[in-house]
Scaffold this active site. Sequence first.
Site, PDB file in Angstrom:
ATOM      1  N   ASP A 192      -0.260   1.726 -22.696  1.00  0.00           N
ATOM      2  CA  ASP A 192      -0.471   2.415 -21.423  1.00  0.00           C
ATOM      3  C   ASP A 192      -1.847   2.040 -20.894  1.00  0.00           C
ATOM      4  O   ASP A 192      -2.864   2.329 -21.531  1.00  0.00           O
ATOM      5  CB  ASP A 192      -0.371   3.925 -21.635  1.00  0.00           C
ATOM      6  CG  ASP A 192      -0.544   4.726 -20.357  1.00  0.00           C
ATOM      7  OD1 ASP A 192      -0.938   4.150 -19.323  1.00  0.00           O
ATOM      8  OD2 ASP A 192      -0.285   5.948 -20.384  1.00  0.00           O
ATOM      9  N   SER A 220      -3.560  -6.109  -3.328  1.00  0.00           N
ATOM     10  CA  SER A 220      -2.479  -6.137  -2.357  1.00  0.00           C
ATOM     11  C   SER A 220      -3.097  -6.304  -0.979  1.00  0.00           C
ATOM     12  O   SER A 220      -4.272  -5.968  -0.769  1.00  0.00           O
ATOM     13  CB  SER A 220      -1.691  -4.820  -2.404  1.00  0.00           C
ATOM     14  OG  SER A 220      -0.863  -4.661  -1.267  1.00  0.00           O
ATOM     15  N   SER A 234      -2.514  -4.390   1.106  1.00  0.00           N
ATOM     16  CA  SER A 234      -2.808  -2.994   1.440  1.00  0.00           C
ATOM     17  C   SER A 234      -4.263  -2.646   1.188  1.00  0.00           C
ATOM     18  O   SER A 234      -4.748  -1.624   1.682  1.00  0.00           O
ATOM     19  CB  SER A 234      -1.909  -2.050   0.636  1.00  0.00           C
ATOM     20  OG  SER A 234      -0.567  -2.148   1.053  1.00  0.00           O
ATOM     21  N   TYR A 282      -1.652   4.375  -2.369  1.00  0.00           N
ATOM     22  CA  TYR A 282      -1.563   2.990  -2.822  1.00  0.00           C
ATOM     23  C   TYR A 282      -2.657   2.138  -2.187  1.00  0.00           C
ATOM     24  O   TYR A 282      -3.358   1.384  -2.875  1.00  0.00           O
ATOM     25  CB  TYR A 282      -0.191   2.421  -2.481  1.00  0.00           C
ATOM     26  CG  TYR A 282       0.036   1.023  -3.001  1.00  0.00           C
ATOM     27  CD1 TYR A 282       0.263   0.796  -4.350  1.00  0.00           C
ATOM     28  CD2 TYR A 282       0.034  -0.075  -2.147  1.00  0.00           C
ATOM     29  CE1 TYR A 282       0.478  -0.478  -4.845  1.00  0.00           C
ATOM     30  CE2 TYR A 282       0.248  -1.362  -2.618  1.00  0.00           C
ATOM     31  CZ  TYR A 282       0.467  -1.553  -3.974  1.00  0.00           C
ATOM     32  OH  TYR A 282       0.674  -2.826  -4.452  1.00  0.00           O
ATOM     33  N   VAL A 293       6.348  -9.428  -2.299  1.00  0.00           N
ATOM     34  CA  VAL A 293       6.759 -10.405  -3.304  1.00  0.00           C
ATOM     35  C   VAL A 293       7.993  -9.828  -3.991  1.00  0.00           C
ATOM     36  O   VAL A 293       8.053  -8.616  -4.266  1.00  0.00           O
ATOM     37  CB  VAL A 293       5.638 -10.651  -4.334  1.00  0.00           C
ATOM     38  CG1 VAL A 293       6.099 -11.596  -5.440  1.00  0.00           C
ATOM     39  CG2 VAL A 293       4.403 -11.216  -3.640  1.00  0.00           C
TER      40      VAL A 293
END
Length: 273
Positions: A56, A134, A136, A147, A180
């Site tokens: 994790d 990203s 973004s 995000y 993608v």
Amino acid sequence: MTDKRVVIVTGAGSGIGEATARLLREGGHHVVASGRRAEPLRQLEKETGVLAHPSDAGDPVAVDGLVRAALDAYGRVDGLVLNAGIGRGGTAGDLSVEDWDMVMRTNVTGPMLLLRAAIPHLTATRGAVVGVASVSALRNGTSNAPYAASKAAMLQLCRSVAVDYGRQGVRANVVCPSWVRTEMADRRMARFAQEANLGDGGVESAYKEATRLVPMGRPGEPREVAEAISWLISPAASFVNGAVLTVDGGATALDPGTVAFDFRIEPRDGTEL
């Protein structure tokens, strides 16, 4: 540093992370592939010879164990690909605290933990880091607050490494993909197809619609992003540090103010423009 590098790749069970792990292995490098799901990592290990290490990315103990696994197996760490990430939507006024915390823990705290654990070893090898952010991080869309904020934070986290450790030979750069074809993107496209009533085309129609204004007119493939990552990790990019490389088919090069000359934009909810 030898030609054969040791690279830790997070989020390697699918998508960009998997493609990067495969490409690095094709180049003869040692790869420690991390992710939460053990099964795809074991399959990748069987097919390519990566060292699968399920973990994790947001757990400090697990992250320390990931770096230790690389050192135990290969004696060094030459590179990190910070690819593990999740997406959650929402505006600043309606997103849940739980979603915000989950996105930040995976997309920002996870990379920070791995960097903290690996920096001493990267300085020893004059290594390289590539963060998978990203578009973004650079441009925003609707209902994308957690995000976008997390990817912008990832960008600046990597740039801080470039500034703080550049004199010790450590390089840190960021790639910013647009759409993608990955498992995560496929799930979003399936929801979009349903929400927008795109008919029988499903995911393919959704990708076509989502990339209609991208200059290259299509989504990217994981291997295309992996090629950029592989170059940034390599000595071929030895003087590239703190860079942000868009791998987006030209999406961020487009001026939205010119779109109306080529397309008629009609919102789906019937609102007048």
